[in-house]
Structures are given as C-alpha cells and as structure tokens.
Design an enzyme around this catalytic site. Structure first.
Site, PDB file in Angstrom:
ATOM      1  N   GLU A 492     -17.576  -2.321   2.154  1.00 23.13           N
ATOM      2  CA  GLU A 492     -16.696  -2.586   3.285  1.00 23.13           C
ATOM      3  C   GLU A 492     -17.097  -1.679   4.444  1.00 23.13           C
ATOM      4  OE1 GLU A 492     -12.801  -3.538   2.290  1.00 23.13           O
ATOM      5  OE2 GLU A 492     -12.203  -3.787   4.352  1.00 23.13           O
ATOM      6  N   GLU A 770      -6.189   5.112  -0.615  1.00 19.39           N
ATOM      7  CA  GLU A 770      -5.879   3.911   0.163  1.00 19.39           C
ATOM      8  C   GLU A 770      -4.454   3.441  -0.104  1.00 19.39           C
ATOM      9  OE1 GLU A 770      -8.304   0.542  -0.935  1.00 19.39           O
ATOM     10  OE2 GLU A 770      -7.832  -0.518   0.920  1.00 19.39           O
TER      11      GLU A 770
HETATM   12  C1  BGC Z   1      -9.383  -2.208   4.636  1.00 17.26           C
HETATM   13  C2  BGC Z   1      -8.265  -1.645   5.443  1.00 17.26           C
HETATM   14  C3  BGC Z   1      -7.967  -2.627   6.526  1.00 17.26           C
HETATM   15  C4  BGC Z   1      -7.470  -3.830   5.794  1.00 17.26           C
HETATM   16  C5  BGC Z   1      -6.947  -4.926   6.608  1.00 17.26           C
HETATM   17  C6  BGC Z   1      -8.882  -3.434   3.962  1.00 17.26           C
HETATM   18  O1  BGC Z   1      -9.789  -4.013   3.141  1.00 17.26           O
HETATM   19  O2  BGC Z   1      -9.915  -1.289   3.754  1.00 17.26           O
HETATM   20  O3  BGC Z   1      -8.218  -0.352   5.638  1.00 17.26           O
HETATM   21  O4  BGC Z   1      -7.191  -2.184   7.555  1.00 17.26           O
HETATM   22  O5  BGC Z   1      -8.416  -4.345   4.893  1.00 17.26           O
HETATM   23  O6  BGC Z   1      -5.764  -5.186   6.099  1.00 17.26           O
END
Ligand code: BGC
Length: 921
Positions: A492, A770
């Site tokens: 990501e 997270e």
């Molecule tokens: C990310 C987040 C991002 C989100 C969107 C995720 O996969 O890691 O930090 O803001 O997607 O909702």
C-alpha cells in the site's frame, strides 16, 4: 548601545543553506537569541550579496532591504535583483531591539538557485540500451525461492548501471551535479557516492512533475580522466506500489537525467550531461522493488565500474530519449536519509537454517548484514512486524508485498550487504541460509526517513504515556518517506489524505515538517481533478478497477484545505495559502455544486466514514462506523468553509472571507437542522459526531455544554473508553479539554484496557497500530487484509500532549507561535509533564510539576515573541516568579483570573513560576 539580540538559525525556504532551489522570490527567516527578558525586534535589515566578500563588506549588491521597521523575522520575501540559474546568494541580517539599538550582522548564510528554466537542461533521458540485458537466464539457478518450493519469478528487471568517463584539462574550482531519474538513482563520481540522499529523487506524479537534486561535487573532480556512474531502479516510477501489487504506474524502465556543470578558475565553464556517450550494463542488483525487496548477487559485482580507467567496452550504448514537457523541479524538502542505526535486541535460532532477529523496535528501512562464506551461498532476509505465537514471523498482513532481500555471496572474505532500492516496515527479520551462528553484531537495522529535523520533545511522569509519545514519533518518522504514507510494510504505502490531515498538527509538533508538507501539497495539487475534487491519495495512482482514488471522500479530500491551514497556523506561512487558494476554492465549489442544500450528501465517492471506529457495525465492517456519513461529510464541508474564511482573511481577500463565512453559517444551519436535536443529541449519538460538531463549531451556543456532556456520557457508557476512528480521534481530547473535561481526557490517556492507546502498549506496541483491535486477547490478530502495526493516524492524540498536557499552544490570531499560549492541564493523573518545541521563532519550553502541594511551571519564551501563561492558582497573590511576586517580576503582568487560573502576560525570556495549588473550578 549594542542590542542584546543575536540573529541566528538563518533559513531560506525553511532550509539551512539550501543548494539548488527554484523559488523566484525565496523567503528568509531567522530567530533571535537573547539572555535577557522582554526582547523584541523593532526593525531589521537584510543584505544579499553575490559573494561572501561583498557580504562581509556589508554590501548588499543583490538586495539591501534598508532598515525596515517591523517585528517580522519569518518569511521575509527576497525583493532584490532577479536571480539566475545556479546563482549563489550570500545573506546576513541585523536587527534593532525595542530601544532601537542595532545588533551586529549575523554570520553569513546562503542559498543557491537551481536550474530555473527548461532550456537550462541540456541532458537527455538515458536508460539501458537493448544490448545490455542479455545473459540473464542463469542468475536464478539456485535461489532461495526454489529452496522453499516457491516459483522463481523476476520481481523487477535488473538495475541498470550507467557510466561514462570524461577528461578535464585542469582541476575545476567549482562543480554542480544536477540529477534526477524516472525511478530511483544512486550516483557516484570517481568511485565516491555523491550525497547521502536515499531513494532519490523521491515520489511525485512523474507524469506532471519530477524533482531533481543538486550536489556540490567540485572536490570530487580533478584534471585528467574522471568517471560518472549511476545505478537505477524502478522505485515508485515503474515498481510496485499500492494494493494489488501493481507495477509500472508511471512508466516501465528507469532512466536518468543529469547535468554536471564545471567552472574553472579563469571563468570558463563546461558541462557533462546524460547523452548517447554513456554506456550501460546490468550488474549485481538482479532485481529491486520498494515492496518486494532486493536481490543482490555479489559474484556479479563490477569492481571499479564508477572509476576512471574502467574498461566498459563490453557495456552497451544506452538508450536515449528526449526530454518532454514534464516539469523538472528542484527538490525543496529534506532528503530521505538513514536517521538511526538500530542494534538487534535478541537473535534466536529457529532451526538449522533459520535465525529470527528481534530489532526491539518496529522500524522502517532495511538491515546491513555482514557475512562470510562460500561463493554462491545465499542468505535470505524476510521482514515482519510481529511474530506468530509459535515464534515464526507473521507476514500475512503484508499482503502481496514480499519484503524479501536476498544476497548471494561472492566468497571473498567478509562481505557486507545493504540494499539500496527497497524498504520494509519491520521489527523482526527472518534470516535463512546464514552460514553458521548469526552473531548479534552481524546485522544492524538501518532506519530511514525523510530527514525532517526533530523539533519537539515531550515527557511526563507516566511511563506508558512516554512510550505512547515514542510510538507516535517512530510512526511519524517511518511513514514520512518523501510523502506522508499510511503504512510502510504492506502493499500500500500511499499518501492517504485523511491520515495526513488528522496527523499533520501532531507531525508539526514532533518535527519541522514545513518543507516536507509544502512539497506534498504540490502532489495534492497535481492530483486535483479537473472538476475540483481533491483525491484520496497523493501522488495519485491509478489502480484500475480495484478502486478509483481520484475523488476524495469526506475527511480525505478535505486535507487539501486542512493541511495548508495547519502550515499557516504552525509556521505563519501565508504563501502556502496563496499558492493553493484557487485549488481550495475549487474543492469547495465542487462540493457546493453537488450539494446545493448545504448538506454534503452527494459526491461521497469512497466514503470511508469514521474509518476504523469501534461503534456501529464497524467492528466487523470497517466502513460501517456508527457516525452517519452525511453528518461527517457536512461537518467537514462546514470546517473547510470556515478555514477558507480565515485563510482568505489572512491573505487580504476580505470579500471572499465574508462569502466563506456566510457559506459556513449556511452549512452550520443545515447541519443543526438535519442532525442536532433540541436536547443536544447529535444523530448517531457517537463520540465522533459530538467531537466533530464541537471542534468545528457546528452547534448553537446553548447546546455546546449539553453536547459535551453527552459526549462524556457516551464515553462513560463505554466504560470510560473511546470508540472513535481516524476521523474523530485527533480532536477528541482537545474538544474534551476545551469543554472542561480534562479529567476525562486523562482517563482515556491512561487507560490500558481495550480500546485505548495503552492497550496496544501493554501488548508490546512500539509504533501506533492501524486499528484499536489489531490484536486482542480474545481474538488475536485482526483480519490480515488490513492490519498494519505502524500507521500514525490514531497517534493524532500527540498534538494534545503538547498543546494541553505540557501546554504549548498557538494563538490562532498570531500564527507561527508569534504569540504563544502556555496552558498546561495539570488536573489529571500526572504529577509532571514537559515539552519543548523549536518554533520558527525559536525554542519554546514548558515544564510543570506538582509537588508537596505546590505547582511549579518553568517556561521559555523566545525573543521577539510574547505569551499568555495560565497557571493554576486560587488568586494572583499566590503566584510567584523566581521568588518574586508577579508584580515585581520583570517581563510578567497579571491580566485576570479565569477558571481557577491566573492569566499572565509574559514577554520573552525564561521564567520559573510557583503557585499554591488551588481547588479545581
Ligand atoms: C489505508 C488508510 C486509508 C484507508 C482509506 C487504508 O487501506 O491504510 O490509512 O486512509 O485505506 O480508508
């Protein structure tokens, strides 16, 4: 008399002596030092000269501002002669104090212009020619993939090695190397690595803008033969990034563009550029990719390839391409560098072939390995944030990121391996195939980050809170890699806008992130859609049918307004507002056009809501938090309008300010009508709903206190726990404190039961997770599809630690800490807290302690700023400063009593206040 003020820390565009900038009218800043209280600048004079000699002779041949009556010491706009490409500008400043005494001139500082127009670039893009990539089929013969039964697969093409030699008639007096790449580069001159920037030129949308770096290389050149060598990799340009592990987002082959400009003593100049005279080959880097890792075969090393005299006759001519219209811009932020070496904490042997190394810290970067063994032996390194219960590394949450480095030994004595074109987010390293026992000192962690200077420190009497602060800082540093990323480990690593906006203020407390965010805001602007929408991520990446990120969701796209606002508040930067004003206005028009009734109900696009909240159905389904999405969106729309009104005012657009203020009031009225009951209940009845309404001023005055009460009741119903996701968490504690519930914030802060920051710390977190439930006692790991252990968003409580716990805050009316608020909240479970912050005006400090019934507060206020200090006290008589009454203390004046605090007006200087403890109001 000479002023007792000394100008120091001279900076240009936020940087000390920047080499190669392309701002036509750069801004100059300094801070003032003084050992005396109550010092201010009444006037300044800036000199800018072509040479150091002229400057030392007090001659400003490029610009002499003359004596300017002003207390401004930040963002003075250079207003001298037009500047040329490559021009070095020397500058100094002197100031006058409050009594009109002049200081001496500061020590000289400088900046240097980069290449200002496209015609300055004479080089062409070069990459591997067609003849250079043959003979590769043998290299995977016996790789570790096969040994582990995996299918061997080239993760990326091998790294190009490009070189040319050139002859100089004499040793130059000066030389500059301007370099960039579509992809990543490392460059060497006569065998010496040039500069220390890593993963350069950094990430931008390479379709519209590419950064170049400037290096001073005069000392590396000599008369006779010289050699330039460049190694490239795909990086963000053509390697994997984003989810679904897609690659080739901007192009498919890395290329370099460079220009070496040489000057001789007699004034003659010469350039060496990237062109058809270069030759290329492939070498030991078999593949390298940011997500996948790097494979290095030391048997294929090319000793001496970047030195003069090397025989490159076996190399192929490079491919050459003309430059196109893409902007080449000077890198304006700090480079990515190694910021720390991490010594492993424990090394365990899992079986004959596998060691597990615990770095003791979830970190970002890679490791350097020392090894001895036979030629062709392979050591494989895999990286993970966490271990499984059986002690094996847990890699499911990395999704498609392979995060694997491999080193094949040359067999020549002790060898050292360190990859260059990848990075991993990890605490644990699984080392397979290491010959013999892996001694702890055979491996060292190399922590990388955009090298934003640390600006803040925070510590208090609670060790868990101190660990929280460390976790926030580690998360920030590891995720600030050219852009603010969401996470450093899985497939990501994107510049998500909501993460950035909610964390930006915290980031600016911990580090000087001005240059970093200034750069990233151009990425946001580059990604703005033609209809005015800011994106979900910047730089924008195209993920095909996986997800369309071009139109930002509520709280995501709004970063395009909130981050400039934050920079304005923290650094007093109005140019950032001017530069992005039209873009911000277009974002508001885009929302307004689709939502004529002022409720933001249309154009929610990815509509992530209060991402990862623990209310509603969110525990099972991350998108389904209990905060109604229309409400959340409308709150952000109102907030944008409000910030726009303030920003319009700040740059003198008074009519716009009125217009945005009216828009704000219309949205607020619609918000109240749609979501607020007469009894102060807010639709959804979630913590985030109350937090947004209070923070964004969306309630009628008479309902503010009751809404705050409802928020507290909600927290109480959850056993005094928070349930907010990304969107609410950053404002939760500030809102509670402002509403008079500091005691509740301390309960949230000091919790270690689920969900809380403390819960993750009790379970060994060394960075911010997270999700609140990344791992729980009941269910173990959360869904590996989305479970990073290094995501800074929930760490956005950090600003509250500085602003309210230690109590160093900005006065919004005097941004940039020109006037400082010192308002510590001492009535919680702490007995001591302190913070320091290197503001654009100098070092601010606040340290309080409760001991033996007395409250002490030590404060540093930089010269040329003032402060309002709130100190808990029953009455002003009870407050002393360095043993004197407030009335007798120089630099201090009593203003009023407010909510059990004495409010003092304080001039610059160092102060030690004491007060008998008063009862809470
Ligand atoms: C990310 C987040 C991002 C989100 C969107 C995720 O996969 O890691 O930090 O803001 O997607 O909702």
């Amino acid at each position: 008399m000479v002023a007792e003020l000394t100008p120091a820390w001279l900076r240009c565009e936020y940087l000390v002596d920047p080499l190669g900038i392309d701002v036509a009218h750069p801004r100059l800043s300094w801070m003032l030092e003084s050992s005396r209280r109550a010092q201010r600048q009444s006037a300044y004079q800036v000199l800018v000269a072509e040479s150091r000699e002229r400057l030392t002779a007090s001659e400003g041949d490029l610009w002499d501002s003359g004596k300017v009556p002003s207390d401004q010491s930040a963002h003075i706009v250079y207003a001298g002669d037009a500047l040329r490409s490559g021009q070095r500008c020397w500058w100094a400043v002197r100031v006058w104090d409050g009594e009109d005494n002049a200081s001496a001139y500061s020590a000289p500082a400088w900046w240097e212009m980069g290449l200002l127009c496209p015609e300055d670039w004479q080089g062409r893009w070069i990459g591997l020619g067609p003849g250079a990539i043959d003979g590769r089929s043998d290299v995977r013969a016996a790789g570790p993939a096969e040994r582990n039964g995996e299918t061997p697969r080239l993760l990326s093409p091998p790294s190009p090695y490009l070189r040319r030699s050139f002859t100089l008639a004499e040793t130059p007096v000066r030389a500059r190397l301007y370099v960039t790449a579509r992809g990543l580069y490392e460059i060497a001159l006569n065998g010496k690595r040039v500069g220390d920037a890593l993963l350069a030129p950094g990430w931008t949308d390479y379709r519209s803008r590419i950064q170049y770096q400037t290096y001073d290389v005069g000392h590396l050149l000599h008369a006779g033969e010289n050699a330039l060598g460049a190694v490239l990799s795909g990086g963000w340009y053509s390697g994997h990034l984003g989810f679904a592990a897609r690659d080739k987002h901007y192009g498919d082959q890395p290329q370099a563009l460079l220009q070496l400009r040489i000057a001789y003593a007699d004034g003659a100049t010469e350039v060496v550029v990237s062109d058809g005279a270069w030759r290329g080959t492939t070498g030991p880097i078999l593949s390298s990719d940011l997500l996948m890792g790097e494979e290095y075969d030391a048997r294929r090393a090319l000793p001496g390839w970047d030195m003069p005299g090397y025989d490159d006759s076996g190399w192929a001519p490079v491919s050459v391409a003309d430059r196109d219209a893409v902007l080449l811009v000077a890198d304006r932020a700090e480079p990515i560098r190694i910021i720390a070496d991490i010594t492993p904490r424990v090394v365990t042997r899992r079986d004959a072939d596998i060691h597990i190394v615990d770095m003791g810290q979830n970190m970002v970067g890679w490791v350097r390995l020392r090894v001895r063994g036979a030629a062709g032996m392979r050591v494989r390194l895999r990286f993970a944030e966490i271990l499984q219960p059986d002690g094996a590394i847990y890699t499911e949450n990395l999704r498609a990121a392979r995060a694997t480095d491999t080193y094949a030994l040359s067999g020549r004595g002790e060898e050292t391996f360190e990859p260059r074109f990848t990075f991993h987010g990890f605490r644990y390293v699984e080392v397979t195939g290491y010959p013999g026992d892996l001694a702890p000192d055979a491996l060292i962690g190399r922590m990388v980050s955009s090298d934003t200077p640390l600006a803040g420190t925070f510590a208090c009497s609670n060790e868990m809170v101190n660990q929280l602060q460390r976790n926030i800082v580690w998360g920030q540093r590891g995720n600030f890699l050219s852009i603010p990323t969401d996470c450093p480990q899985r497939d990501e690593r994107l510049g998500w806008l909501a993460d950035a906006q909610i964390f930006a203020r915290t980031a600016c407390c911990n580090a000087d992130a001005a240059a970093f965010f200034t750069k990233w805001l151009t990425d946001v602007a580059d990604a703005q859609a033609p209809d005015g929408a800011f994106p979900d991520v910047a730089p924008l990446v195209d993920l095909g049918d996986v997800i369309d990120l071009s139109h930002g969701a509520p709280a995501w796209g709004d970063a395009g307004v909130i981050v400039p606002w934050t920079l304005y508040q923290v650094y007093g930067d109005t140019r950032i507002i001017e530069r992005h004003y039209d873009g911000m206005a277009r974002w508001l028009s885009y929302i307004g056009a689709a939502n004529p009734d002022y409720l933001w109900v249309n154009e929610h696009r990815n509509n992530f809501g209060d991402w990862l909240a623990l209310d509603g159905d969110a525990v099972e389904n991350p998108g389904a938090s209990g905060t109604p999405k229309d409400l959340l969106a409308t709150a952000y729309y109102a907030y944008d309008a409000r910030l726009m009104a303030h920003m319009a005012q700040a740059i003198g657009r008074v009519d716009d300010a009125d217009r945005y203020d009216a828009l704000f009031r219309a949205i607020k009225a619609a918000f109240v009508g749609a979501y607020v009951s007469d009894n102060g209940q807010i639709a959804g009845d979630t913590q985030t709903g109350y937090v947004l309404a209070l923070h964004m001023d969306l309630l009628p005055v008479h309902l503010r206190a009751v809404a705050a009460r409802r928020l507290v009741e909600n927290i109480e119903r959850h056993g005094w726990h928070l349930t907010t996701g990304f969107v609410g968490v950053g404002y939760l504690c500030p809102v509670l404190t402002e509403a008079g519930y500091a005691d509740v914030t301390y309960r949230l802060l000091l919790n270690d039961t689920f969900p809380s920051w403390g819960y993750s710390i009790r379970h060994g977190a060394t960075t911010i997770w997270e999700r609140w439930d990344g791992w729980t006692d009941e269910r173990g790991f959360q869904d590996p599809g989305m479970n990073s252990f290094n995501h800074y968003s929930l760490g956005s409580v950090g600003e509250w630690l500085y602003r309210y716990v230690a109590g160093i805050d900005i006065d919004p009316e005097h941004p940039g800490y020109k006037h400082i608020l010192i308002r510590p909240q001492s009535d919680g479970g702490l007995t001591h807290a302190k913070a320091s912050y290197q503001s654009i005006h100098g070092m601010i400090a606040s340290e309080w302690r409760v001991k033996d019934g007395a409250f002490t507060l030590e404060v540093d206020i930089p010269a040329n700023t003032t402060a309002t200090v709130h100190i808990v006290a029953a009455d002003p008589i009870g407050v002393t400063e360095s043993g004197r009454t407030v009335d007798d203390a120089p630099g201090v004046a009593f203003v009023r009593m407010e909510s059990g605090h004495a409010v003092l007006a304080v001039q610059s200087g160092t102060y030690a206040f004491t007060s008998g403890l008063a009862a809470r109001p």
